[in-house]
Design an enzyme around this catalytic site. Structure first.
Site, short mmCIF file in Angstrom:
data_model
loop_
_atom_site.label_atom_id
_atom_site.label_comp_id
_atom_site.label_asym_id
_atom_site.label_seq_id
_atom_site.Cartn_x
_atom_site.Cartn_y
_atom_site.Cartn_z
N ALA A 122 -3.29 6.12 14.72
CA ALA A 122 -2.56 7.18 14.03
C ALA A 122 -3.54 8.13 13.33
O ALA A 122 -4.63 7.73 12.92
CB ALA A 122 -1.61 6.57 13.00
N GLY A 145 -2.40 2.44 17.40
CA GLY A 145 -1.50 3.15 18.31
C GLY A 145 -2.13 3.49 19.64
O GLY A 145 -1.42 3.66 20.64
N GLU A 172 -1.48 0.52 21.63
CA GLU A 172 -0.05 0.47 21.90
C GLU A 172 0.32 1.41 23.05
O GLU A 172 1.17 1.11 23.89
CB GLU A 172 0.74 0.83 20.65
CG GLU A 172 0.70 -0.26 19.58
CD GLU A 172 1.49 0.12 18.34
OE1 GLU A 172 2.46 -0.58 18.03
OE2 GLU A 172 1.12 1.11 17.69
N GLU A 189 -3.61 -2.76 12.58
CA GLU A 189 -2.77 -2.22 11.52
C GLU A 189 -2.73 -3.06 10.25
O GLU A 189 -2.60 -2.51 9.14
CB GLU A 189 -1.34 -2.02 12.04
CG GLU A 189 -1.16 -0.82 12.96
CD GLU A 189 -1.50 -1.13 14.41
OE1 GLU A 189 -1.21 -0.29 15.27
OE2 GLU A 189 -2.06 -2.22 14.67
#
Length: 324
Positions: free
Chosen positions: A126, A171, A174, A194
């Site tokens: 992010a 992310g 992900e 995270e």
């Protein structure tokens, strides 16, 4: 039966519609009418019922390339935010959603490759600078939109490959997990980190990582925020292929293109149906999964490609598939 009426419109042909009716009758009673309808709508759409040919314009943060020649049918999505190490921002999510939406209805696209245009990094996760400026009430909706992007990418009807030639953290990993196949350079660093920030993976990581490596190992990796290299990731089944990095820094991408070339020579409708059967089947019991396979198989029977495959075999020549 409203879903089947919709299938007639999407299919555009009596053969596929009859196949859809037969598949509907064979699906187990464990699926209610709505569940059957949603499944068959996805089957027919993936089989090529929607005939769109959309050109995707390049955005500043996302470059879209349609390869040509022997690689025609391969589309490359290149993340390009060098100033932020390709971190996931509102703008990038918007650009990727737009690109994915255009690709999913384009029957000329046979394989999608996701890569980085920035040397040494795939995606740092992010955009924390942007996140720090968000009001707490904005964080949830943004993460939800990012999760939606990962789901849309995962649900593309054609095969997807992510090439990791640099770090894929949070992310970024992900995003890779939402693809069908991951290819990584041995030097690549990746992990769901995270918990270091006192949050959890919010764009599908807690669900897709366990499905890739198993529940216990996924918990260990997430709880510890552990970072793996390409070889370690390959050893636990997180990535499918690992390659030594080259001087240009694009070894994983080159391997991804070679892999995509193996896919694009096969029957495109068959490949899409195989992907759908696998993706849907692994989420249900075996009996329902076999019924899903039968429904998907029914879609390839009336195709011109199936007849072309038989004729090419008889004539001892390579088949010329058109996705029809």
């Amino acid at each position: 039966m409203a879903a089947l009426a919709g299938l007639r419109v999407l299919a555009g042909g009596g053969g596929v519609t009859r196949a859809a009716h037969a598949a509907w009758r064979q699906l187990p009673h464990s699926l209610d009418g709505r569940g059957k309808g949603q499944l068959l709508m996805r089957v027919t759409c993936a089989a090529g019922g929607r005939q769109f040919s959309s050109e995707v314009k390049s955005e500043d943060e996302l470059r879209v390339r349609y390869l040509e020649g022997e690689e025609q049918g391969i589309v490359v999505l290149g993340i390009n935010r060098p100033h932020a190490k390709n971190a996931i921002s509102k703008g990038l999510v918007k650009s990727m959603l737009k690109a994915v939406d255009s690709l999913k209805g384009n029957n000329k696209v046979r394989t999608v490759i996701l890569r980085s245009e920035v040397p040494g990094v795939f995606c740092a996760g992010a955009d924390l600078k942007e996140r720090a400026k968000m009001h707490p009430s904005e964080v949830g909706p943004f993460v939800s939109k990012a999760r939606s992007l990962m789901n849309e990418f995962a649900n593309l009807p054609m095969p997807t490959i992510t090439a990791l030639d640099g770090a894929a953290l949070g992310g970024g990993l992900e995003m890779a997990l939402a693809s069908d196949i991951i290819v990584a350079a041995s030097s690549t660093k990746m992990g769901l980190v995270e918990t270091k920030l006192a949050i959890i993976p919010g764009a599908g990581g807690t669900q897709r990582l366990p499905r890739a490596v198993g529940v216990a190992l996924a918990k260990e990796l997430i709880f510890s925020a552990r970072v793996l290299d390409g070889d370690e990731a390959k050893s636990i089944g997180l990535v499918s292929h690992v390659v030594e990095q080259n001087e240009e820094g694009d070894a994983a991408y080159r391997r991804a293109v070679a892999l995509a070339r193996e896919f694009i020579s096969q029957g495109p409708i068959a490949v899409r149906m195989a992907k759908l059967a696998i993706n849907q089947g692994i989420e249900v019991d075996l009996a329902t999964g076999l019924a899903i396979e039968e429904a998907c198989y029914a879609q390839v029977i009336p195709t011109k490609d199936r007849l072309e495959g038989l004729l090419a075999f008889k004539e001892k020549r390579p088949p010329r598939y058109k996705g029809e």
